[in-house]
Write an enzyme that holds these catalytic residues in place. Structure first.
Site, PDB file in Angstrom:
ATOM      1  N   ALA A 105      43.546  66.927  62.160  1.00 52.23           N
ATOM      2  CA  ALA A 105      42.139  67.271  62.396  1.00 52.23           C
ATOM      3  C   ALA A 105      41.635  68.105  61.222  1.00 52.23           C
ATOM      4  CB  ALA A 105      42.003  68.064  63.687  1.00 52.23           C
ATOM      5  N   LYS A 106      40.364  68.346  61.187  1.00 46.38           N
ATOM      6  CA  LYS A 106      39.792  69.285  60.226  1.00 46.38           C
ATOM      7  C   LYS A 106      38.460  69.733  60.795  1.00 46.38           C
ATOM      8  CE  LYS A 106      40.636  71.162  56.204  1.00 46.38           C
ATOM      9  NZ  LYS A 106      41.968  71.533  55.675  1.00 46.38           N
ATOM     10  N   GLY A 107      38.024  70.928  60.390  1.00 45.54           N
ATOM     11  CA  GLY A 107      36.726  71.401  60.841  1.00 45.54           C
ATOM     12  C   GLY A 107      36.078  72.245  59.770  1.00 45.54           C
TER      13      GLY A 107
END
Ligand code: NAD
Length: 416
Positions: A105-107
């Site tokens: 994931a990444k944010g």
């Protein structure tokens, strides 16, 4: 980035190249070309002057066939959905390369934390965490620090999520302060892992660490620790840079003294025992090892031909564009791709998460030894694939990471 493709399109091109070797079933290949889930949120923040600013925040869970999604949170003005999706895909392959039970994931939030007060950053973080509360959690998706976020930001995220639940949930983020369930060794883990892969590359190429010349682009969490560990091992760090410029001393820089200078001056520039250079000038200095540890796309067709290094170790995620990659390959540069070289951070994040879930903490020697074992194994596996399939290290690492994800996707089967 000067490439004709967006960052995510570049990741898809790399996946396509890897799939020429993997020959995945079409349905699985198509599955891996799109993120499982994207959340885009508007984050209202009361500023110190009483006004309210609205920031756009993102969280992309690229895949979670192998376990909870995992990836950093970035605060930077250029954050956008394409970039976060690309970084989430890279996290997915990276967790596969080092074989830890996480998806990717990444944010991030499009904001400029360098001009915000600590209070504004805290309010931004707390509201962003609340908005992400729908999808993050120790069993589902675990954020960590990335560019311009640190352990304090993780502490605010952990506290906000815990307030929403009504009890302390340390396992919701990694890269936390030790007093909240952080892991020993996490702050330097990405750099320690990177140095392990550099040492393995030196062995492979018949080079020695003593007197090895190194330049580091980006003097943040990853760049500083990498420079420091390599210097302690006998390498000579002859140049470093940050967003404001670079410094150079062919005799070697004292990394602790540079850090002390940067803490006061807010830049490495002006350091007394070095000459100021522009970042582009630093790139042209001849070295044994070049470590880009700032942002993606910094090495591109405009500058790649001026790079003179034997090894390029990607501290940053994809600091080299695909087109520039081809030039490095033709020039015989040995590349340590980010999904291998900078995986140490997520490996120790995994250790932190395990320790938080068990409420049982390990000592630093145990953590360092386990990290070295995993990074050495991953390097050897990637090199074996590169030699066996006669491909470059980036393709080999992508083949390894994607294969592990694809195996999980295939074995789980299609729901319903
Ligand atoms: P950081 O915010 O601590 O440091 C970033 C550094 O880059 C700062 O020194 C900044 O001044 C510098 N910088 C920004 N723009 C620059 C430019 N144009 N030229 C030169 N320097 C510039 O961030 P970090 O955590 O060290 O992350 C750096 C890179 O490593 C990012 O690509 C990140 O995704 C990647 N990475 C980080 C981790 C981690 O554990 N922190 C893990 C894996 C990968």
């Amino acid at each position: 980035m000067s490439s004709s493709q967006t960052f995510f399109q570049e990741i898809l091109s790399t996946l396509e190249i890897a799939n020429r070797h993997l020959k995945l079933p079409t349905a699985v290949y198509e599955r891996l070309r799109v993120p499982r889930r994207s959340l885009i949120v508007s984050v209202p923040v009361q500023m110190d002057d009483g006004s309210v600013n609205y920031y756009t925040g993102y969280r992309v869970q690229y895949d979670f066939a192998r376990g909870p999604a995992k990836g950093g949170i970035r605060y930077h003005p250029k954050v956008n959905h394409d970039e976060i999706t690309a970084l989430a895909a890279l996290m997915t392959w990276k967790c596969g390369v080092v074989d830890i039970p996480f998806g990717g994931a990444k944010g991030g939030v499009a904001c400029d934390p360098t001009i915000m007060s600590k209070g504004e950053i805290e309010r931004l973080t707390r509201r962003f965490t609340y908005e992400l509360g729908l999808i993050i959690g120790p069993e589902s998706d675990i954020p960590a620090p990335d560019v311009y976020t640190d352990e304090q930001v993780m502490a605010w995220m952990m506290d906000t999520y815990s307030m929403m639940k009504g009890y302390s949930v340390p396992g919701v983020v990694t890269g936390k302060p030790i007093c909240l369930g952080g892991s020993l060794g996490r702050n330097k883990a990405t750099s320690s892992g990177l140095v392990t892969t550099v040492l393995e590359a030196l062995k492979h190429l018949g080079m020695r660490i003593d007197g090895l010349t190194v330049t580091v682009l980006g003097f943040g969490k990853v760049g500083f620790h990498a420079a420091k560990i390599l210097q302690d091992l006998g390498a000579k760090i002859i140049g470093v840079s940050d967003s404001k410029g670079a410094i150079y001393n062919p005799q070697g820089l004292d990394i602790d003294a540079v850090a002390a200078h940067k803490a006061k001056a807010d830049t490495v520039q002006g350091f007394k025992d070095a000459e100021n250079l522009t970042n582009e000038e630093l790139l042209t200095i001849e070295v044994d090892v070049l470590i880009p540890a700032a942002l993606e796309g910094q090495i591109n067709l405009t500058n790649v031909n001026r790079i003179k290094t034997k090894i390029l170790a990607e501290g940053a995620n994809n600091p080299v564009t695909l087109e520039a990659d081809e030039v490095l390959k033709a020039n015989g540069v040995f590349l340590l791709p980010g999904i291998l070289a900078n995986a140490g951070g997520v490996v120790v994040s995994y250790f932190e998460w395990v320790q938080d879930l068990q409420r049982f903490f390990w000592n630093e020697n145990e953590i360092d030894a386990r990290l070295t074992t995993i990074m050495t194994k991953a390097f050897k596996e990637v090199l074996d694939i590169a030699q066996e399939k006669k491909v470059d290290m980036r393709t080999a690492a992508t083949v390894l990471g994607v294969k592990r994800v694809a195996d999980a996707v295939i074995t789980r089967g299609l729901y319903p």
